[in-house]
Scaffold this motif. Structure first.
Motif, short mmCIF file in Angstrom:
data_model
loop_
_atom_site.label_atom_id
_atom_site.label_comp_id
_atom_site.label_asym_id
_atom_site.label_seq_id
_atom_site.Cartn_x
_atom_site.Cartn_y
_atom_site.Cartn_z
N UNK A 174 33.50 43.68 38.04
CA UNK A 174 32.20 43.20 37.64
C UNK A 174 31.34 43.04 38.87
N UNK A 175 30.14 43.60 38.86
CA UNK A 175 29.17 43.52 39.96
C UNK A 175 29.77 43.96 41.28
N UNK A 176 30.72 44.92 41.23
CA UNK A 176 31.33 45.43 42.44
C UNK A 176 32.48 44.60 42.94
N UNK A 177 32.93 43.60 42.21
CA UNK A 177 34.04 42.73 42.61
C UNK A 177 35.18 42.86 41.60
N UNK A 178 36.41 42.65 42.09
CA UNK A 178 37.59 42.73 41.23
C UNK A 178 38.02 41.33 40.83
N UNK A 179 38.27 41.17 39.53
CA UNK A 179 38.70 39.88 38.99
C UNK A 179 40.18 39.72 39.25
N UNK A 180 40.55 38.63 39.98
CA UNK A 180 41.95 38.39 40.31
C UNK A 180 42.49 37.15 39.62
N UNK A 181 41.65 36.43 38.90
CA UNK A 181 42.11 35.24 38.20
C UNK A 181 41.09 34.78 37.17
N UNK A 182 41.58 33.97 36.23
CA UNK A 182 40.73 33.38 35.18
C UNK A 182 40.93 31.87 35.23
N UNK A 183 39.80 31.13 35.26
CA UNK A 183 39.86 29.68 35.43
C UNK A 183 39.05 28.98 34.33
N UNK A 184 39.25 27.67 34.26
CA UNK A 184 38.45 26.85 33.36
C UNK A 184 37.04 26.66 33.95
N UNK A 185 36.21 25.91 33.19
CA UNK A 185 34.90 25.57 33.72
C UNK A 185 33.78 26.38 33.10
N UNK A 186 32.53 26.09 33.51
CA UNK A 186 31.37 26.79 32.96
C UNK A 186 31.36 28.24 33.41
N UNK A 187 30.55 29.05 32.71
CA UNK A 187 30.49 30.48 33.00
C UNK A 187 30.01 30.71 34.42
N UNK A 188 30.84 31.34 35.24
CA UNK A 188 30.50 31.63 36.63
C UNK A 188 31.54 32.57 37.22
N UNK A 189 31.16 33.22 38.31
CA UNK A 189 32.07 34.00 39.13
C UNK A 189 32.33 33.19 40.40
N UNK A 190 33.60 33.04 40.76
CA UNK A 190 33.99 32.19 41.90
C UNK A 190 34.38 33.09 43.07
N UNK A 191 33.72 32.89 44.22
CA UNK A 191 33.89 33.73 45.41
C UNK A 191 34.58 32.93 46.50
N UNK A 192 35.03 33.65 47.51
CA UNK A 192 35.52 32.97 48.70
C UNK A 192 34.36 32.25 49.38
N UNK A 193 34.66 31.25 50.18
CA UNK A 193 33.60 30.45 50.81
C UNK A 193 32.70 31.29 51.71
N UNK A 194 33.23 32.18 52.55
CA UNK A 194 32.33 32.99 53.38
C UNK A 194 31.45 33.92 52.56
N UNK A 195 32.01 34.52 51.52
CA UNK A 195 31.19 35.42 50.69
C UNK A 195 30.12 34.64 49.94
N UNK A 196 30.46 33.46 49.47
CA UNK A 196 29.46 32.63 48.78
C UNK A 196 28.35 32.21 49.74
#
Length: 939
Positions: A174-196
């Motif tokens: 999705x958006x050029x990124x590979x999904x490596x996990x699924x988590x709880x919480x509101x709808x969002x994509x979670x990135x590493x701290x440097x990428x964010x």
């Protein structure tokens, strides 16, 4: 001497106990013999207490509302920017995120009490298909905390964890990124701290979560963080030249429930708007509830004027009457109010559940705390007190012995009139007295409960507990008199002339149509044979004539020689000249308030229009008797022509007792005016907005936000929030804002276009400079390049998109429905419906009490030959007059303030959808019919 004082004290105590006992006896008797009237009062008090209890719970719940804590529930201390802007003491919440420098996180890591610092920032990630996703750093999930459902945490720049709400499986791209996990919480994509940090900005963050070291309490951690920030002089990320003078830029340290303010920025503005909404509605609810109770109690006691006057005549003291009526009112109101308070809790819980769910979508928690549940008991106590207070003036007006009209030099021969102070006209050629029947030495019970206008048993018990009555020689029985002018004849029935409101007709039922021979004890001569069997009907048989000739000594339709004929109590005059003058003055004040709405902008016009409705309804209440008499003057001819004898009776009754007719009209005026203004204002705004949107064209793709302006109102500083639109040159070419002055082609950085209404309120024109505050609190001075008309569709301000975007939290976010506005609209509609229902109940209750009180008149008309069909026509005609007059007068009362509001704010005539108007008319007509006709059908 001391013995004498002791005897006097004991005698006074016995007298007080005796008076209290007398009041208790009278109250119990009245409750038994006025069951139908008090039953109606019981229902009205129950509904009022239920409504007030629900509103009390709603106001308490909203007052305790707070932004929900969800994202940062695991962080005991949260650091954020101050999301409030100030102006000379006035405050307003900011709806766009005000960020803080990323260097503050490094500062907090050096505090000894801090174990770990976690930063959070939110940004948008565009996908190849045009969809944009919210993005956040994965380390911020620890602040909730939100756990992985499957997969693992992101480790490389090209990896993300997807929230379960996005429905993206592990391994998807999705958006050029590979999904490596699924988590709880509101709808969002979670990135590493440097990428964010790369995607959301290296220099700023939204929120900083602070986790304590071992053994450090929340209070100690908060104090340490606060001292570190103050020592470093840390402020928000706004440039110093964009920060308003009254904003210090100081960072906030939040703990406990206060942490929710850092999550949902729209929750605090919604909470304030709901408080303001319920504050405004509560005043209307209290006003309507007070008017409902006062009107109903007054009418319930007014028809007992004869009974109260009789009690005064046999020696009852004013204090005893007040105590009696207060006991009656309290005995009815207390259980009704308590039952309403008990029902308010489950009703509120049922109705409030969808409100809580919708508020949660905006981040606002509205908890129902257990200690707030007794709040309806307070409103129940206020309801009972209002009923008792409303009974006191009604008792004084009904039980006071009136000064005879012939007092002084004009006093009639033989002294004051015997019938409660009313002067009995002397016999003349034009005014002949009907033969009177001998009054019984003691009150006799009616043939069935409620057959008389006053409580006969109550009067008998009054005689038992009150001082001895006057000598028989001092009492003269009241006489039924003929009209003072030449009567008109319909069939063989003598009808009262149209003498207008307040015409004195002795103690006879005012306005009643009575055959010329009713009440004669002789069965000889031509009059006995001419007695009609029905009003306007054929000649009766000799047997029937004989029965009618002896009517005063017989029961209604029973032939009982012992049951006295019911005679309604004398009706008071319509009112004094002072009341008429006061009504005209109040009506003029209401019209002036409505006229002032034309010169006021926005909220001022709405407030002036709302005040005008209340004031004008009060004026109509004061002028009710004269309005009723004037309407009857217009409708008298068609009613007589179309209704026959029933129409004649309706006109005669209405003109003789215009105060009663006016009291029936006022609640309809209230519900009509209130509903028309509330529904019409909202419908007019919606209609005008839709019209302007069609003319202006589509603003799809434009950047929508809010801006703030400051002003002074009566010397007090005020901060106003207005919708604004950020557009590009291409988007602007597709729009037609309706430019009044200037040139929209000059719109760019450092400039602004202003809607005509806002320009007038701010006193700004083309070439002037305005000071605005963006949604994040940054201040800017902009030059006005154009003034346009269609501000309802496009917002109060048009700005260059590139200039506005840096001050918007998420400029790339797609437009979404505003849950806050939808919630406010639904609550406002529900409140209007509840108030209108209470007002309709007031209409039905008032008409029911009036109809029940007129039963003696109907029984008397039946005795003298009126048929059920004719009485039905009379009641239907009166109900039609009440409904039509109330609807027209209520529409007229609402038309002036509604038109003023519409022209002041919309520059268009008011609009009310035909469906809503038809529903209002149907509700009023059905309620009027139920209150006027159904009680008359019950025997």
């Amino acid at each position: 001497m001391s013995g004498t004082r002791g005897d006097g004290a004991r005698s006074g105590a016995r007298g007080a106990r005796g008076r209290a006992g007398a009041a208790a006896v009278l109250a119990r008797a009245a409750l038994r013999h006025q069951r139908r009237s008090w039953r109606t009062v019981f229902v009205a008090v129950l509904a009022t207490s239920l409504l007030l209890g629900c509103f009390a719970l709603a106001v308490t719940t909203v007052a305790l509302g707070r932004p929900a804590v969800e994202r940062y529930a695991a962080a005991p201390v949260v650091v954020t920017a101050d999301q409030t802007t100030r102006h000379r003491g006035a405050q307003a919440p900011l709806t766009e995120r005000l960020r803080i420098p990323a260097s503050v996180a490094d500062l907090l890591r050096s505090v000894p009490e801090v174990a770990r610092v976690v930063t959070d920032r939110e940004f948008r990630v565009p996908a190849d298909d045009g969809t944009t996703y919210p993005g956040r750093p994965w380390e911020a999930a620890e602040l909730a905390p939100w756990e992985l459902r499957e997969g693992r945490a992101p480790e490389a720049a090209g990896e993300v964890v997807a929230s379960a709400g996005l429905d993206l499986p592990v391994g998807a791209r999705v958006a050029g990124y590979r999904v490596v996990g699924v988590a709880d919480g509101p709808a969002a994509l979670w990135f590493t701290a440097p990428e964010a940090a790369r995607l959301g900005g290296q220099d700023t963050v939204d929120v900083i979560g602070v986790l304590p070291g071992p053994g450090v309490s929340t209070g100690a951690l908060s104090t340490a963080v606060r001292e570190a920030l103050d020592a470093a002089g840390a402020v928000d990320a706004r440039p110093a030249d964009e920060r308003p003078a009254d904003d210090t830029g100081e960072l906030r340290v939040l703990t406990g429930d206060g942490r929710g303010a850092a999550e949902a920025l729209g929750a605090t503005p919604l909470w304030r708007d709901l408080l303001a909404l319920f504050g405004a509605i509560s005043g209307t609810v209290l006003m309507v509830a007070g008017l409902v109770l006062a009107t109903l109690i007054t009418r319930a006691l007014r028809h007992r004027a004869g009974e109260l006057a009789l009690l005064r005549a046999v020696g009852a003291q004013p204090g005893q009457l007040r105590a009696t009526v207060c006991r009656e009112a309290t005995a009815v109101a207390l259980p009704a109010a308590l039952l309403g308070a008990a029902l308010a809790v489950p009703v509120f819980a049922l109705l409030w559940r969808p409100v809580t769910a919708q508020a949660a979508t905006a981040g606002l928690a509205l908890p129902v705390v257990p200690w707030a549940l007794p709040a309806p008991l307070l409103t129940a106590a206020l309801t009972v007190a209002a009923v008792a207070l409303a009974a006191l003036p009604a008792t004084a007006a009904s039980g006071r012995p009136a000064t005879p009209r012939g007092s002084g030099k004009n006093q009639p021969p033989g002294g004051p009139a015997p019938d409660g102070g009313r002067a009995v006209p002397q016999p003349t050629a034009a005014r002949r007295l009907l033969p009177q029947r001998r009054q019984p030495t003691a009150p006799e019970p009616p043939s069935r409960p409620g057959a008389t206008g006053a409580s006969t048993s109550g009067a008998a018990e009054a005689a038992a507990v009150a001082p001895a009555p006057r000598a028989a020689a001092e009492r003269r029985p009241a006489r039924l008199t003929k009209p003072s002018a030449e009567p008109r004849v319909s069939g063989r029935v003598t009808l009262a002339p149209d003498d207008g409101p307040g015409h004195d007709r002795g103690t006879a039922s005012p306005g009643s149509a009575v055959p010329a021979d009713a009440g004669r004890t002789d069965t000889h001569g031509p009059r006995a044979s001419r007695t009609p069997d029905r009003l306007g009907g054929s000649r009766s048989t000799p047997g029937r004539a004989g029965a009618l000739a002896d009517g005063p000594e017989r029961g209604a339709g029973t032939g009982s020689p012992t049951t006295p004929a019911p005679v309604a109590p004398a009706t008071p005059a319509a009112g004094s000249a002072g009341r008429r003058i006061a009504g005209l003055v109040v009506l003029g004040l209401g019209a002036a308030s409505a006229g002032s709405a034309v010169a006021l902008p926005g909220d001022g016009a709405a407030a002036a229009a709302g005040a005008a409705v209340v004031v004008m309804v009060i004026g109509c209440a004061l002028l009710g008797p004269w309005i009723a008499g004037w309407v009857l003057g217009l409708l008298a001819r068609p009613l007589r022509r179309l209704g026959g004898a029933g129409g004649w009776l309706a006109v005669a009754h209405g003109r003789a007792d215009s105060a009663r007719l006016g009291a029936a009209i006022v609640p309809i005026v209230l519900v009509t005016a209130f509903a028309v203004v509330q529904l019409g204002a909202d419908a007019s705004v919606r209609h005008a907005t839709a019209e302007q949107a069609r003319a202006a064209g589509s603003a799809e793709g434009a950047l929508a936000t809010t801006v703030l302006t400051t002003r002074s109102e009566l010397g007090d500083p005020v901060i106003d929030r207005h919708p604004a639109l950020g557009v590009t040159a291409e988007e602007l070419r597709a729009l037609d804002p309706g430019v009044r002055a200037g040139d929209l082609g000059a719109l760019g950085p450092g400039t602004v276009a202003v809607g005509a209404d806002r320009a007038r309120a701010l006193g700004a024109g083309v070439g002037d400079t305005l000071t605005l505050r963006y949604g994040d609190g940054s201040e800017a001075r902009l030059r006005v390049v154009a003034v346009y008309e269609r501000s309802l569709a496009l917002g109060a301000f048009l700005l260059d998109r590139g200039q506005l975007a840096p001050h918007v939290t998420d400029p790339d976010a797609p437009p979404a429905p505003a849950p806050a506005q939808d919630l406010e609209r639904r609550l406002s509609t529900a409140a209007v419906a509840a108030i209108a229902a209470l007002a309709l109940l007031a209409v039905c209750s008032t008409l029911t009490v009036i109809t029940v009180a007129r039963r003696p008149e109907r029984d008397l008309l039946r005795r003298v030959g009126a048929g059920r069909g004719q009485l039905g026509i009379m009641l239907a005609a009166e109900a039609a007059v009440v409904a039509v007059t109330g609807l027209l007068l209520g529409a007229a009362v609402a038309a002036l303030p509604l038109t003023a509001f519409s022209w002041a704010t919309l520059h268009a005539p008011p609009h009310l959808p035909p469906g809503q108007a038809a529903a209002l008319v149907a509700a009023v007509v059905l309620t009027t019919a139920a209150g006027s006709l159904l009680p008359a059908l019950r025997r």
